[in-house]
Design an enzyme around this catalytic site. Sequence first.
Site, PDB file in Angstrom:
ATOM      1  N   GLU A  34      10.253  -5.713   3.775  1.00  0.00           N
ATOM      2  CA  GLU A  34      10.447  -7.029   3.166  1.00  0.00           C
ATOM      3  C   GLU A  34      10.055  -7.008   1.694  1.00  0.00           C
ATOM      4  OE1 GLU A  34       8.981  -7.833   7.478  1.00  0.00           O
ATOM      5  OE2 GLU A  34       8.625  -6.368   5.886  1.00  0.00           O
TER       6      GLU A  34
ATOM      7  N   LYS B 236       8.727  -3.851  13.654  1.00  0.00           N
ATOM      8  CA  LYS B 236       9.340  -3.159  12.517  1.00  0.00           C
ATOM      9  C   LYS B 236      10.291  -2.069  12.999  1.00  0.00           C
ATOM     10  CE  LYS B 236       5.398  -3.733   9.365  1.00  0.00           C
ATOM     11  NZ  LYS B 236       4.347  -2.995   8.610  1.00  0.00           N
TER      12      LYS B 236
ATOM     13  N   LYS C 115       0.830  -1.209   0.000  1.00  0.00           N
ATOM     14  CA  LYS C 115       0.000   0.000   0.000  1.00  0.00           C
ATOM     15  C   LYS C 115       0.861   1.254   0.000  1.00  0.00           C
ATOM     16  CE  LYS C 115      -3.810   0.268   2.503  1.00  0.00           C
ATOM     17  NZ  LYS C 115      -4.769   0.457   3.622  1.00  0.00           N
TER      18      LYS C 115
ATOM     19  N   GLY D 229      -5.085  -4.735   5.511  1.00  0.00           N
ATOM     20  CA  GLY D 229      -4.223  -5.681   4.811  1.00  0.00           C
ATOM     21  C   GLY D 229      -4.744  -7.093   4.798  1.00  0.00           C
ATOM     22  N   ARG D 230      -5.194  -7.591   5.941  1.00  0.00           N
ATOM     23  CA  ARG D 230      -5.636  -8.978   6.006  1.00  0.00           C
ATOM     24  C   ARG D 230      -7.056  -9.170   5.459  1.00  0.00           C
ATOM     25  NH1 ARG D 230      -4.544  -6.670  10.713  1.00  0.00           N
ATOM     26  NH2 ARG D 230      -6.139  -6.388  12.320  1.00  0.00           N
TER      27      ARG D 230
END
Length: 546
Positions: free
Chosen positions: A212, A512, A206, A267-268
């Site tokens: 990653e 993160k 996004k 996201g999920r």
Amino acid sequence: MYSLTQLPGWEKLVAHRQQNQSLHMRQLFQEDSQRFSGYSLRLPGLLFDYSKNIVTRETMDLLLHLARQCGLDEKISSMFSGKRINVTEKRAVYHVALRNRSNRPMCVDGVDQMPAVNLVLGQMRRFCDRVRSGDWKGYTGRRITDVVNIGIGGSDLGPSMACEALRPFADTCLRAHFVSNVDATHLVETLKKLDPETTLFLVASKTFTTQETLTNAHSARRWFLEAGASESDIARHFVAISTNEQAVKAFGIDPENMFVFWDWVGGRYSLWSSIGLSIALYLGMDRFEELLEGAHVMDEHFRTEPLAGNIPVIMALLGIWHTNFMEYASQVILPYDQYLHRFPAYLQQADMESNGKSVTMDGNRVDYHTGALVWGEPGTNGQHAFFQLLHQGTRIVPADFIASARSQNPLGDHHPILLSNVLAQSRALMMGCTRQEARLALEGQGLEGEALESMVEHKVFEGNRPSNTLLFEEMTPRNLGMLIALYEHKIFVQGAIWNINPFDQWGVELGKKLASEILPQLKGQSKGALSDSSTRGLIDWCMERR
């Protein structure tokens, strides 16, 4: 806001549990010959059987009463009306708009989101048709044969699970690959099999800043250029699923080939959006829209069906009963379908990232358990791995069995054998085996005396171990959409009752941040000043050996 454990409905459930501690499902089935019909629900193509749970009609009535005290009806309405129910990020939660096949207006802050949703679906269709027909070609004029989705979390787990689950509906024109792990092995082993001239990369992020994903994307970009392509060729082999046009352009991707989605898409919950481009390319856009249609069927059921007959609500309430009153810590997902072998991993993120919270919506610490530990493997493999613990272990683990009446690959007696195992395992977990039954079985094998007595206890199964069974006519794109949406709404209902926010993930963000502080030290760019000797010692050990 309310204090959950102080609600009258909660207190009544605590008392009800204490009064029924010796209840056994054998007894429930003996007392009610129609228990299956009274504790099962149906939608076209789907049967949900929850009769093998340690619940009575009073239990279910008390759970429904608790749900109403928690304002569940209003919370469902708030989600479907586009209110900003993700309070910590001040966002609407509107993945249901992505699969709104009725196309009725769905508004956020008074603005109908459906024109934008339909615009992106149209863009996806045009792109997929061009790639799948061979009209979109690589830089040397050869058609695309392989698509590599580079993402992580929701940008990987949902699409990769769906592509694997629906592999029978794909054709031979494209192969789909997924790279998520920043471990170079994942990318290297994927690229070994591919030809740069015929490979298309989808970079799914996004913000276009996910460490990653961008690390893997830049390495894929180098691999492509080192094979003889030029910078101008990148636009033929890389597309972006993002909202950050500036970063996408800097990477070399043509903004015309950037597929957007919105901040109200978590996201999920994003496989329904342009994040599902890999699914649409692999299966074709018609099949992708069938997936959306199935989810919409479940959305409408969830939105309009009264709570007592609402499949996601009932499934969620059983989870509340198991987690908070029976004190079961985990939930096992058992798809008896090899194509669904990634479904438990997908649900781990969907459920554990959503409801793994310890603070209520108003910022208070919870004084009750939230979220279950979700795990699982396909049947029948699991039967020869961890089912021993399910049957005779000291921890009780509620199970969800998932199967289809028809196989995508009918072959001899394979599917009847598979289904017989599904039904046998759920029955065995429920019934168990008493000492008398074990003794009779051993006597039937010719054992007697001390040899028999020494074996009896080992053959006893307590049973009374709860399970749900979800049966589909066949695992089609439509039915997979229903299945995924069912669990999404189950997760939402549990978060609503626990009074937590299922739509943020601050714990992920902390990891993160700390990784960004450690990375320069591992690269020898900074000594740093970490506060714990363990992390410092581990860094030093790695640096000495690199």
